[in-house]
Design a protein around this motif. Structure first.
Motif, PDB file in Angstrom:
ATOM      1  N   LEU A  37       0.839  -1.175   0.186  1.00  0.00           N
ATOM      2  CA  LEU A  37       0.309   0.105  -0.130  1.00  0.00           C
ATOM      3  C   LEU A  37       0.895   0.841  -0.251  1.00  0.00           C
ATOM      4  O   LEU A  37       0.556   2.664  -0.834  1.00  0.00           O
ATOM      5  CB  LEU A  37      -0.855  -0.128   1.219  1.00  0.00           C
ATOM      6  CG  LEU A  37      -2.158  -1.049   0.892  1.00  0.00           C
ATOM      7  CD1 LEU A  37      -2.933  -1.243   2.266  1.00  0.00           C
ATOM      8  CD2 LEU A  37      -2.730  -1.082  -0.230  1.00  0.00           C
ATOM      9  N   LEU A  38       1.759   1.040   1.232  1.00  0.00           N
ATOM     10  CA  LEU A  38       2.916   2.023   1.080  1.00  0.00           C
ATOM     11  C   LEU A  38       3.488   2.731  -0.504  1.00  0.00           C
ATOM     12  O   LEU A  38       4.252   3.929  -1.100  1.00  0.00           O
ATOM     13  CB  LEU A  38       3.435   2.125   2.201  1.00  0.00           C
ATOM     14  CG  LEU A  38       3.465   1.835   3.256  1.00  0.00           C
ATOM     15  CD1 LEU A  38       4.329   2.228   4.193  1.00  0.00           C
ATOM     16  CD2 LEU A  38       2.622   4.471   3.209  1.00  0.00           C
ATOM     17  N   LEU A  39       3.800   1.505  -0.939  1.00  0.00           N
ATOM     18  CA  LEU A  39       4.564   2.066  -2.490  1.00  0.00           C
ATOM     19  C   LEU A  39       3.262   2.458  -3.375  1.00  0.00           C
ATOM     20  O   LEU A  39       3.315   2.991  -4.423  1.00  0.00           O
ATOM     21  CB  LEU A  39       4.437   0.362  -3.339  1.00  0.00           C
ATOM     22  CG  LEU A  39       6.223  -0.148  -2.753  1.00  0.00           C
ATOM     23  CD1 LEU A  39       6.460  -1.480  -3.289  1.00  0.00           C
ATOM     24  CD2 LEU A  39       7.262   0.651  -3.449  1.00  0.00           C
ATOM     25  N   TYR A  40       2.121   1.806  -3.370  1.00  0.00           N
ATOM     26  CA  TYR A  40       0.803   2.726  -3.935  1.00  0.00           C
ATOM     27  C   TYR A  40       0.842   4.458  -3.659  1.00  0.00           C
ATOM     28  O   TYR A  40       1.057   4.820  -5.101  1.00  0.00           O
ATOM     29  CB  TYR A  40      -0.357   2.330  -4.552  1.00  0.00           C
ATOM     30  CG  TYR A  40      -1.266   2.850  -4.535  1.00  0.00           C
ATOM     31  CD1 TYR A  40      -2.206   2.702  -6.194  1.00  0.00           C
ATOM     32  CD2 TYR A  40      -2.665   3.380  -4.174  1.00  0.00           C
ATOM     33  CE1 TYR A  40      -2.158   3.374  -7.091  1.00  0.00           C
ATOM     34  CE2 TYR A  40      -3.453   4.719  -4.806  1.00  0.00           C
ATOM     35  CZ  TYR A  40      -3.297   4.321  -6.642  1.00  0.00           C
ATOM     36  OH  TYR A  40      -4.577   4.378  -7.160  1.00  0.00           O
ATOM     37  N   ALA A 283      -2.916   5.720   2.815  1.00  0.00           N
ATOM     38  CA  ALA A 283      -1.709   5.467   4.463  1.00  0.00           C
ATOM     39  C   ALA A 283      -2.011   4.950   5.356  1.00  0.00           C
ATOM     40  O   ALA A 283      -1.418   4.093   5.918  1.00  0.00           O
ATOM     41  CB  ALA A 283      -1.328   6.822   3.665  1.00  0.00           C
ATOM     42  N   ILE A 284      -3.597   5.420   5.557  1.00  0.00           N
ATOM     43  CA  ILE A 284      -4.200   4.770   7.093  1.00  0.00           C
ATOM     44  C   ILE A 284      -3.896   3.479   6.957  1.00  0.00           C
ATOM     45  O   ILE A 284      -3.840   3.342   8.532  1.00  0.00           O
ATOM     46  CB  ILE A 284      -5.577   6.042   7.247  1.00  0.00           C
ATOM     47  CG1 ILE A 284      -5.166   7.310   7.772  1.00  0.00           C
ATOM     48  CG2 ILE A 284      -5.748   5.616   8.987  1.00  0.00           C
ATOM     49  CD1 ILE A 284      -6.007   8.464   7.619  1.00  0.00           C
ATOM     50  N   LEU A 290      -0.789  -2.806   9.667  1.00  0.00           N
ATOM     51  CA  LEU A 290       0.579  -3.091  10.551  1.00  0.00           C
ATOM     52  C   LEU A 290       0.350  -3.328  11.953  1.00  0.00           C
ATOM     53  O   LEU A 290       0.870  -3.693  12.557  1.00  0.00           O
ATOM     54  CB  LEU A 290       1.120  -1.192  10.250  1.00  0.00           C
ATOM     55  CG  LEU A 290       3.253  -2.164  10.849  1.00  0.00           C
ATOM     56  CD1 LEU A 290       3.608  -3.339  10.202  1.00  0.00           C
ATOM     57  CD2 LEU A 290       4.208  -1.012  10.439  1.00  0.00           C
ATOM     58  N   VAL A 291      -0.742  -2.122  12.708  1.00  0.00           N
ATOM     59  CA  VAL A 291      -1.195  -1.849  13.721  1.00  0.00           C
ATOM     60  C   VAL A 291      -1.208  -3.305  14.247  1.00  0.00           C
ATOM     61  O   VAL A 291      -1.893  -4.312  15.064  1.00  0.00           O
ATOM     62  CB  VAL A 291      -2.221  -0.643  14.444  1.00  0.00           C
ATOM     63  CG1 VAL A 291      -2.471  -0.667  15.292  1.00  0.00           C
ATOM     64  CG2 VAL A 291      -1.614   0.791  14.190  1.00  0.00           C
ATOM     65  N   ILE A 292      -2.408  -4.017  13.909  1.00  0.00           N
ATOM     66  CA  ILE A 292      -3.234  -4.847  13.753  1.00  0.00           C
ATOM     67  C   ILE A 292      -2.529  -6.247  14.157  1.00  0.00           C
ATOM     68  O   ILE A 292      -2.524  -6.951  14.990  1.00  0.00           O
ATOM     69  CB  ILE A 292      -4.211  -5.692  12.676  1.00  0.00           C
ATOM     70  CG1 ILE A 292      -5.815  -4.736  12.699  1.00  0.00           C
ATOM     71  CG2 ILE A 292      -4.742  -6.886  12.784  1.00  0.00           C
ATOM     72  CD1 ILE A 292      -5.757  -4.394  11.063  1.00  0.00           C
ATOM     73  N   ALA A 293      -0.633  -5.829  13.106  1.00  0.00           N
ATOM     74  CA  ALA A 293      -0.351  -7.141  12.707  1.00  0.00           C
ATOM     75  C   ALA A 293       0.719  -7.165  14.865  1.00  0.00           C
ATOM     76  O   ALA A 293       1.228  -7.933  14.922  1.00  0.00           O
ATOM     77  CB  ALA A 293       1.013  -7.195  11.717  1.00  0.00           C
ATOM     78  N   GLY A 294       0.824  -5.785  14.775  1.00  0.00           N
ATOM     79  CA  GLY A 294       1.989  -5.631  16.286  1.00  0.00           C
ATOM     80  C   GLY A 294       0.876  -5.445  17.273  1.00  0.00           C
ATOM     81  O   GLY A 294       1.533  -6.572  18.337  1.00  0.00           O
ATOM     82  N   LEU A 432     -11.876  -2.999   8.575  1.00  0.00           N
ATOM     83  CA  LEU A 432     -11.171  -3.084   7.169  1.00  0.00           C
ATOM     84  C   LEU A 432     -12.053  -4.538   5.523  1.00  0.00           C
ATOM     85  O   LEU A 432     -12.626  -3.568   5.063  1.00  0.00           O
ATOM     86  CB  LEU A 432      -9.680  -3.872   7.305  1.00  0.00           C
ATOM     87  CG  LEU A 432      -8.685  -3.491   7.819  1.00  0.00           C
ATOM     88  CD1 LEU A 432      -7.570  -4.254   7.626  1.00  0.00           C
ATOM     89  CD2 LEU A 432      -8.533  -1.830   7.522  1.00  0.00           C
ATOM     90  N   ILE A 433     -12.895  -5.007   6.754  1.00  0.00           N
ATOM     91  CA  ILE A 433     -13.360  -6.362   6.271  1.00  0.00           C
ATOM     92  C   ILE A 433     -14.702  -5.530   5.663  1.00  0.00           C
ATOM     93  O   ILE A 433     -15.009  -5.805   4.274  1.00  0.00           O
ATOM     94  CB  ILE A 433     -13.631  -7.298   7.500  1.00  0.00           C
ATOM     95  CG1 ILE A 433     -12.594  -8.415   7.384  1.00  0.00           C
ATOM     96  CG2 ILE A 433     -14.590  -8.149   6.190  1.00  0.00           C
ATOM     97  CD1 ILE A 433     -13.036  -9.081   8.119  1.00  0.00           C
ATOM     98  N   ILE A 434     -15.396  -4.728   6.330  1.00  0.00           N
ATOM     99  CA  ILE A 434     -16.704  -4.147   5.788  1.00  0.00           C
ATOM    100  C   ILE A 434     -15.994  -3.242   5.154  1.00  0.00           C
ATOM    101  O   ILE A 434     -16.862  -2.821   3.405  1.00  0.00           O
ATOM    102  CB  ILE A 434     -17.102  -2.702   7.370  1.00  0.00           C
ATOM    103  CG1 ILE A 434     -17.569  -4.076   8.388  1.00  0.00           C
ATOM    104  CG2 ILE A 434     -17.953  -2.386   6.249  1.00  0.00           C
ATOM    105  CD1 ILE A 434     -18.825  -3.029   9.415  1.00  0.00           C
ATOM    106  N   SER A 435     -15.269  -2.172   3.929  1.00  0.00           N
ATOM    107  CA  SER A 435     -14.554  -1.441   3.193  1.00  0.00           C
ATOM    108  C   SER A 435     -14.193  -2.531   2.573  1.00  0.00           C
ATOM    109  O   SER A 435     -14.821  -1.659   1.145  1.00  0.00           O
ATOM    110  CB  SER A 435     -13.308  -0.434   4.470  1.00  0.00           C
ATOM    111  OG  SER A 435     -13.744  -0.042   5.356  1.00  0.00           O
TER     112      SER A 435
END
Length: 462
Positions: A37-40, A283-284, A290-294, A432-435
């Motif tokens: 996503l950050l690459l995009y 970006a968000i 990443l927060v979910i993984a952390g 994220l799933i709903i989005s």
């Protein structure tokens, strides 16, 4: 000290292979999604910034009134560019550019219909495209010259040297190849396979000679000497159309090229955003994943705290300080993050072609860019420190005497904090799933909705 922590961490991994693999895999998936996503985001952010002087290049916009509304378009009259150079202080270059349109190019038995543009001879002085052959200063001086991209030259001439070869345009004009440039990056506004002189455009379109200050026939790019010259230059541009044509109510103004792609939406003559909204959301989204993984790492680490309680108690009993234990656990989380980052690099490389096909992009592998490795290192350090912060403080807080007696108390505060972490994790994941489902349903609706007519057996003639 670091060597000891590293050796201890490796021994811990060896004893708990399943836990280590699970944590590294979780962080790797999060980092992979985040990096893609950050690459995009970077791809969109770098739009039109390939040119060395992009900060001083501006697009001429026109505010046109209709009823009670003002509409903004990146169009301008044909005489404006020349007038800008003579009338506006600080203007170092002004170039007219036509829209890209498909035209037929022929060389011997090869026929190709590809998009091409017309531009003033100063075009390559304003935009410093890398030339593989020819000179940017003379390439468009002759009215019957043409500059090809590398791919276009290869398609027409194969292994032949294209320089000074003659190709035929629309079975009408003979053009001499005076230059070959690198292919145009996908994240650039002007997309073309070849470019021809504006003077040829005028020869083939007699109406252009009568197009005065009341017309909108081209895009105009202006380069200023520096950013400090912008306010005075913009003020002159806003009066220029009325100065040369009293009946013209349109107002021209300068808009930075660096904002043209991301902030290209206007309302009543003022910029109100554009694609920057989408880029910000992505970006968000990247950092949310990443927060979910952390948080997942934190929960897994604290959930198995009883397995390491005796180890912590014994280390404290023989003299280890809490600071040393915090350092030990942070070292472990950093190693997890480094291992996950290396896996993420491999995963990004493998997923990038699929990612490009799915979204219709042209992202290239970032492995050759030093900034990518710097960013990845910082991201790995940030992930490791944040993921390991709570587990290190929580695990190092155990009291050795109680643990050795078999009493492990987590405390209400620790339990409440873990509940908050789990709640945040689920809120982000569900969001994220709903989005994803909403966006997918919208795309499906756009693709499958009735368009009002049967498009089978219909032909379009441009």
């Amino acid at each position: 000290m670091f060597h000891t922590s590293l050796r201890t961490a490796l021994r811990t991994f060896n004893r708990n292979k399943g836990f280590a693999i699970l944590n590294i895999a979780g962080l790797a998936v999060g980092l992979t999604s985040c990096l893609l996503l950050l690459l995009y985001v970077d791809y969109e952010w770098q739009y039109d910034k390939q040119f060395s002087d992009y900060k001083n290049i501006y697009v001429v916009y026109s505010n046109q009134s209709s009823g009670n509304k003002i509409f903004s378009f990146a169009v301008s009259p044909a005489p404006l560019a020349a007038a800008a150079q003579s009338e506006v202080p600080g203007v170092t270059a002004a170039v007219r550019v036509s829209d890209a349109q498909d035209q037929l190019l022929a060389y011997q038995d090869k026929l190709l219909k590809k998009p091409g543009m017309y531009a003033d001879s100063a075009f390559f002085g304003l935009f410093d495209y890398p030339f593989l052959q020819g000179s940017p200063f003379t390439a468009l001086q002759n009215s019957h010259s043409v500059v090809l991209t590398h791919s276009m030259a290869k398609a027409l001439f194969g292994k032949e040297d294209p320089m000074n070869k003659v190709i035929r345009l629309n079975n009408k004009d003979n053009l001499v190849v005076t230059g070959v440039i690198l292919d145009i990056p996908a994240n650039e506004t002007n997309q073309f396979d070849y470019i021809m002189p504006w003077s040829l455009y005028q020869q083939n379109n007699a109406w252009l000679n009568q197009a005065g200050w009341g017309s909108n026939v081209c895009m105009s790019y202006i380069r200023l000497s520096n950013q400090q010259a912008f306010p005075a230059a913009d003020a002159i541009f806003r009066k220029m159309l009325r100065t040369h044509n009293n009946d013209n109510s349109t107002q021209a103004f300068l808009y930075p090229l660096s904002r043209y792609h991301l902030y290209g939406q206007f309302a009543d003559g003022k910029p109100v955003g554009g694609r920057i909204t989408q880029v910000t959301l992505l970006a968000i989204l990247a950092f949310s994943i990443l927060v979910i993984a952390g948080i997942n790492y934190m929960n897994l680490s604290t959930a198995r705290s009883h397995r390491r309680a005796k180890e912590i108690a014994i280390r404290k009993a023989i003299g280890s300080s809490r600071g040393a234990l915090v350092g030990q656990f942070l070292s472990e989380s950093l190693l997890f993050a480094i291992g996950a980052s290396l896996l993420a690099v491999v995963a990004v490389t493998l997923c990038l072609p699929w990612f490009n096909r799915a979204l219709g992009l042209s992202l290239v592998s970032p492995l050759h860019r030093p900034l990518f490795w710097i960013g990845l290192t910082l991201l790995a350090l940030l992930t490791g420190l944040l993921s390991g912060s709570y587990p290190s403080l929580y695990l190092s807080s155990f009291q050795p005497l109680k643990v050795l007696k078999g009493v492990i108390s987590t405390g209400k505060g620790a339990l409440r904090f873990r509940e908050i972490l789990v709640t945040i994790q689920f809120v982000l994941a569900i969001g994220l799933i709903i989005s994803t489902f909403v966006i997918y349903s919208q795309i499906s609706y756009i693709r499958n909705r009735p368009i009002g007519f049967d498009k089978n057996n219909l032909l379009e003639i441009p």
